[in-house]
Scaffold this motif. Structure first.
Motif, PDB file in Angstrom:
ATOM      1  N   TYR A 119       0.824  -1.214   0.000  1.00 39.40           N
ATOM      2  CA  TYR A 119       0.000   0.000   0.000  1.00 39.40           C
ATOM      3  C   TYR A 119       0.857   1.262   0.000  1.00 39.40           C
ATOM      4  CZ  TYR A 119      -4.536  -2.270   0.616  1.00 39.40           C
ATOM      5  OH  TYR A 119      -5.676  -2.997   0.426  1.00 39.40           O
ATOM      6  N   SER A 120       1.933   1.242   0.763  1.00 33.11           N
ATOM      7  CA  SER A 120       2.820   2.405   0.829  1.00 33.11           C
ATOM      8  C   SER A 120       3.479   2.669  -0.517  1.00 33.11           C
ATOM      9  CB  SER A 120       3.879   2.214   1.910  1.00 33.11           C
ATOM     10  OG  SER A 120       3.269   2.101   3.173  1.00 33.11           O
ATOM     11  N   LEU A 121       4.003   1.610  -1.138  1.00 33.52           N
ATOM     12  CA  LEU A 121       4.660   1.771  -2.443  1.00 33.52           C
ATOM     13  C   LEU A 121       3.666   2.245  -3.497  1.00 33.52           C
ATOM     14  CD1 LEU A 121       7.250   1.587  -4.052  1.00 33.52           C
ATOM     15  CD2 LEU A 121       6.730  -0.821  -4.472  1.00 33.52           C
ATOM     16  N   ARG A 122       2.453   1.698  -3.467  1.00 34.29           N
ATOM     17  CA  ARG A 122       1.432   2.141  -4.417  1.00 34.29           C
ATOM     18  C   ARG A 122       1.129   3.621  -4.251  1.00 34.29           C
ATOM     19  NH1 ARG A 122      -4.564   1.092  -3.242  1.00 34.29           N
ATOM     20  NH2 ARG A 122      -4.060   2.946  -2.057  1.00 34.29           N
ATOM     21  N   SER A 123       0.982   4.065  -3.007  1.00 39.04           N
ATOM     22  CA  SER A 123       0.670   5.469  -2.735  1.00 39.04           C
ATOM     23  C   SER A 123       1.798   6.391  -3.216  1.00 39.04           C
ATOM     24  CB  SER A 123       0.430   5.658  -1.235  1.00 39.04           C
ATOM     25  OG  SER A 123       0.237   7.014  -0.938  1.00 39.04           O
ATOM     26  N   ILE A 124       3.037   6.036  -2.901  1.00 41.93           N
ATOM     27  CA  ILE A 124       4.176   6.854  -3.325  1.00 41.93           C
ATOM     28  C   ILE A 124       4.260   6.890  -4.847  1.00 41.93           C
ATOM     29  CG2 ILE A 124       6.705   6.984  -3.328  1.00 41.93           C
ATOM     30  CD1 ILE A 124       6.523   5.707  -0.434  1.00 41.93           C
ATOM     31  N   THR A 125       4.089   5.736  -5.493  1.00 44.66           N
ATOM     32  CA  THR A 125       4.144   5.664  -6.957  1.00 44.66           C
ATOM     33  C   THR A 125       3.067   6.537  -7.583  1.00 44.66           C
ATOM     34  OG1 THR A 125       5.075   3.436  -6.894  1.00 44.66           O
ATOM     35  CG2 THR A 125       4.009   4.115  -8.946  1.00 44.66           C
ATOM     36  N   GLN A 126       1.830   6.411  -7.101  1.00 44.06           N
ATOM     37  CA  GLN A 126       0.735   7.224  -7.654  1.00 44.06           C
ATOM     38  C   GLN A 126       1.005   8.709  -7.482  1.00 44.06           C
ATOM     39  OE1 GLN A 126      -2.896   4.067  -6.933  1.00 44.06           O
ATOM     40  NE2 GLN A 126      -3.013   5.999  -5.895  1.00 44.06           N
ATOM     41  N   ASN A 127       1.518   9.099  -6.329  1.00 41.38           N
ATOM     42  CA  ASN A 127       1.817  10.511  -6.090  1.00 41.38           C
ATOM     43  C   ASN A 127       2.903  11.013  -7.037  1.00 41.38           C
ATOM     44  OD1 ASN A 127      -0.041  10.914  -4.017  1.00 41.38           O
ATOM     45  ND2 ASN A 127       1.414  10.349  -2.430  1.00 41.38           N
ATOM     46  N   LEU A 128       3.921  10.206  -7.266  1.00 42.81           N
ATOM     47  CA  LEU A 128       4.997  10.615  -8.174  1.00 42.81           C
ATOM     48  C   LEU A 128       4.513  10.680  -9.625  1.00 42.81           C
ATOM     49  CD1 LEU A 128       8.042   8.729  -6.614  1.00 42.81           C
ATOM     50  CD2 LEU A 128       7.650  11.218  -6.644  1.00 42.81           C
ATOM     51  N   ILE A 129       3.645   9.756 -10.022  1.00 44.61           N
ATOM     52  CA  ILE A 129       3.082   9.813 -11.376  1.00 44.61           C
ATOM     53  C   ILE A 129       2.244  11.079 -11.529  1.00 44.61           C
ATOM     54  CG2 ILE A 129       1.403   8.748 -12.951  1.00 44.61           C
ATOM     55  CD1 ILE A 129       2.487   6.007 -11.965  1.00 44.61           C
ATOM     56  N   TYR A 130       1.448  11.377 -10.530  1.00 43.07           N
ATOM     57  CA  TYR A 130       0.649  12.611 -10.561  1.00 43.07           C
ATOM     58  C   TYR A 130       1.553  13.834 -10.697  1.00 43.07           C
ATOM     59  CZ  TYR A 130      -2.360  16.415  -9.074  1.00 43.07           C
ATOM     60  OH  TYR A 130      -3.029  17.617  -9.003  1.00 43.07           O
ATOM     61  N   ALA A 131       2.633  13.885  -9.909  1.00 41.32           N
ATOM     62  CA  ALA A 131       3.553  15.022  -9.969  1.00 41.32           C
ATOM     63  C   ALA A 131       4.239  15.095 -11.329  1.00 41.32           C
ATOM     64  CB  ALA A 131       4.584  14.924  -8.848  1.00 41.32           C
ATOM     65  N   TYR A 132       4.618  13.937 -11.869  1.00 41.12           N
ATOM     66  CA  TYR A 132       5.228  13.888 -13.204  1.00 41.12           C
ATOM     67  C   TYR A 132       4.260  14.485 -14.227  1.00 41.12           C
ATOM     68  CZ  TYR A 132       7.333  12.037 -17.465  1.00 41.12           C
ATOM     69  OH  TYR A 132       7.893  11.921 -18.724  1.00 41.12           O
ATOM     70  N   GLU A 133       3.027  14.018 -14.206  1.00 40.93           N
ATOM     71  CA  GLU A 133       2.031  14.499 -15.171  1.00 40.93           C
ATOM     72  C   GLU A 133       1.719  15.977 -14.980  1.00 40.93           C
ATOM     73  OE1 GLU A 133      -1.210  11.676 -14.788  1.00 40.93           O
ATOM     74  OE2 GLU A 133      -0.489  10.654 -16.580  1.00 40.93           O
ATOM     75  N   LYS A 134       1.788  16.451 -13.755  1.00 42.02           N
ATOM     76  CA  LYS A 134       1.507  17.865 -13.484  1.00 42.02           C
ATOM     77  C   LYS A 134       2.579  18.761 -14.106  1.00 42.02           C
ATOM     78  CE  LYS A 134      -0.240  20.559  -9.654  1.00 42.02           C
ATOM     79  NZ  LYS A 134      -0.561  20.609  -8.243  1.00 42.02           N
ATOM     80  N   THR A 135       3.792  18.233 -14.244  1.00 36.32           N
ATOM     81  CA  THR A 135       4.887  19.049 -14.786  1.00 36.32           C
ATOM     82  C   THR A 135       5.205  18.728 -16.246  1.00 36.32           C
ATOM     83  OG1 THR A 135       6.548  17.468 -13.993  1.00 36.32           O
ATOM     84  CG2 THR A 135       5.989  19.323 -12.531  1.00 36.32           C
ATOM     85  N   ARG A 136       4.936  17.508 -16.676  1.00 37.91           N
ATOM     86  CA  ARG A 136       5.330  17.105 -18.022  1.00 37.91           C
ATOM     87  C   ARG A 136       4.169  16.713 -18.931  1.00 37.91           C
ATOM     88  NH1 ARG A 136      10.689  14.044 -17.147  1.00 37.91           N
ATOM     89  NH2 ARG A 136      11.986  15.697 -16.279  1.00 37.91           N
ATOM     90  N   GLY A 137       2.977  16.664 -18.377  1.00 33.56           N
ATOM     91  CA  GLY A 137       1.818  16.274 -19.182  1.00 33.56           C
ATOM     92  C   GLY A 137       1.478  14.796 -19.002  1.00 33.56           C
ATOM     93  N   PRO A 138       0.344  14.385 -19.568  1.00 36.31           N
ATOM     94  CA  PRO A 138      -0.150  13.024 -19.361  1.00 36.31           C
ATOM     95  C   PRO A 138       0.794  11.971 -19.921  1.00 36.31           C
ATOM     96  CG  PRO A 138      -1.690  14.340 -20.672  1.00 36.31           C
ATOM     97  CD  PRO A 138      -0.520  15.192 -20.388  1.00 36.31           C
ATOM     98  N   LEU A 139       0.930  10.876 -19.187  1.00 37.17           N
ATOM     99  CA  LEU A 139       1.729   9.743 -19.646  1.00 37.17           C
ATOM    100  C   LEU A 139       0.951   8.891 -20.645  1.00 37.17           C
ATOM    101  CD1 LEU A 139       3.453   8.546 -16.379  1.00 37.17           C
ATOM    102  CD2 LEU A 139       4.581   9.172 -18.498  1.00 37.17           C
ATOM    103  N   CYS A 140      -0.342   8.755 -20.408  1.00 39.41           N
ATOM    104  CA  CYS A 140      -1.179   7.912 -21.248  1.00 39.41           C
ATOM    105  C   CYS A 140      -2.408   8.687 -21.671  1.00 39.41           C
ATOM    106  CB  CYS A 140      -1.617   6.660 -20.486  1.00 39.41           C
ATOM    107  SG  CYS A 140      -0.243   5.702 -19.843  1.00 39.41           S
ATOM    108  N   ARG A 141      -2.942   8.289 -22.790  1.00 40.67           N
ATOM    109  CA  ARG A 141      -4.199   8.893 -23.237  1.00 40.67           C
ATOM    110  C   ARG A 141      -5.333   8.307 -22.426  1.00 40.67           C
ATOM    111  NH1 ARG A 141      -2.570   7.816 -29.192  1.00 40.67           N
ATOM    112  NH2 ARG A 141      -1.170   9.548 -29.502  1.00 40.67           N
ATOM    113  N   LYS A 142      -6.333   9.148 -22.186  1.00 43.51           N
ATOM    114  CA  LYS A 142      -7.482   8.685 -21.390  1.00 43.51           C
ATOM    115  C   LYS A 142      -8.527   8.066 -22.264  1.00 43.51           C
ATOM    116  CE  LYS A 142      -6.399  11.958 -17.970  1.00 43.51           C
ATOM    117  NZ  LYS A 142      -6.350  12.092 -16.678  1.00 43.51           N
TER     118      LYS A 142
END
Length: 142
Positions: A119-142
């Protein structure tokens, strides 16, 4: 601008050049994502940390001590090289594990249960993906 990448009038992505600090919830360890060298130097100065070169590897996890607040923190970097989204996610998961280990160390947890760790690793990973997308744009198309 609210920090969300947007297309400009020519359809080009406008990104954010600042460290995005993640919601750490119960975790006592601060961590964030740094999108570029300019943001790196600006954040180190803000934290009162001695200047150091921007990490140039594909992915990096730099542990720092915030001298102004006497607190440890971790800044994750992922190079801006073009690569498939699945490789970016793989790098983020890899760096998230380093963040998780810093969290474990900060709380004195030597043998976490497998569910607690997952659960901890999932939470950290999701937060980092969110931060990545906030600065670099979406990783995947919705």
């Amino acid at each position: 601008m609210d920090g969300v990448p947007r297309a400009d009038i020519w359809g080009l992505l406008v990104t954010v050049s600042k460290v995005i600090w993640c919601d750490r919830g119960w975790q006592p360890h601060h961590y964030g994502f740094c999108p570029d060298e300019k943001a790196w130097h600006r954040e180190l100065k803000r934290l009162g940390v001695d200047p150091s070169p921007y990490p140039t590897s594909h992915g990096g996890c730099t542990h720092l001590t915030n001298l102004k607040q006497a607190a440890d923190c971790t800044i994750v970097t992922i190079s801006a090289n073009k690569r498939p989204a699945v490789q970016v996610v793989g790098l983020i998961v890899h760096e998230a594990m380093h963040v998780w280990r810093a969290v474990r160390e900060s709380i004195g947890e030597k043998h976490p249960s497998s569910e607690f760790e997952a659960y901890s690793l999932r939470s950290i990973t999701q937060n980092l993906i969110y931060a990545y997308e906030k600065t670099r744009g979406p990783l995947c198309r919705k």
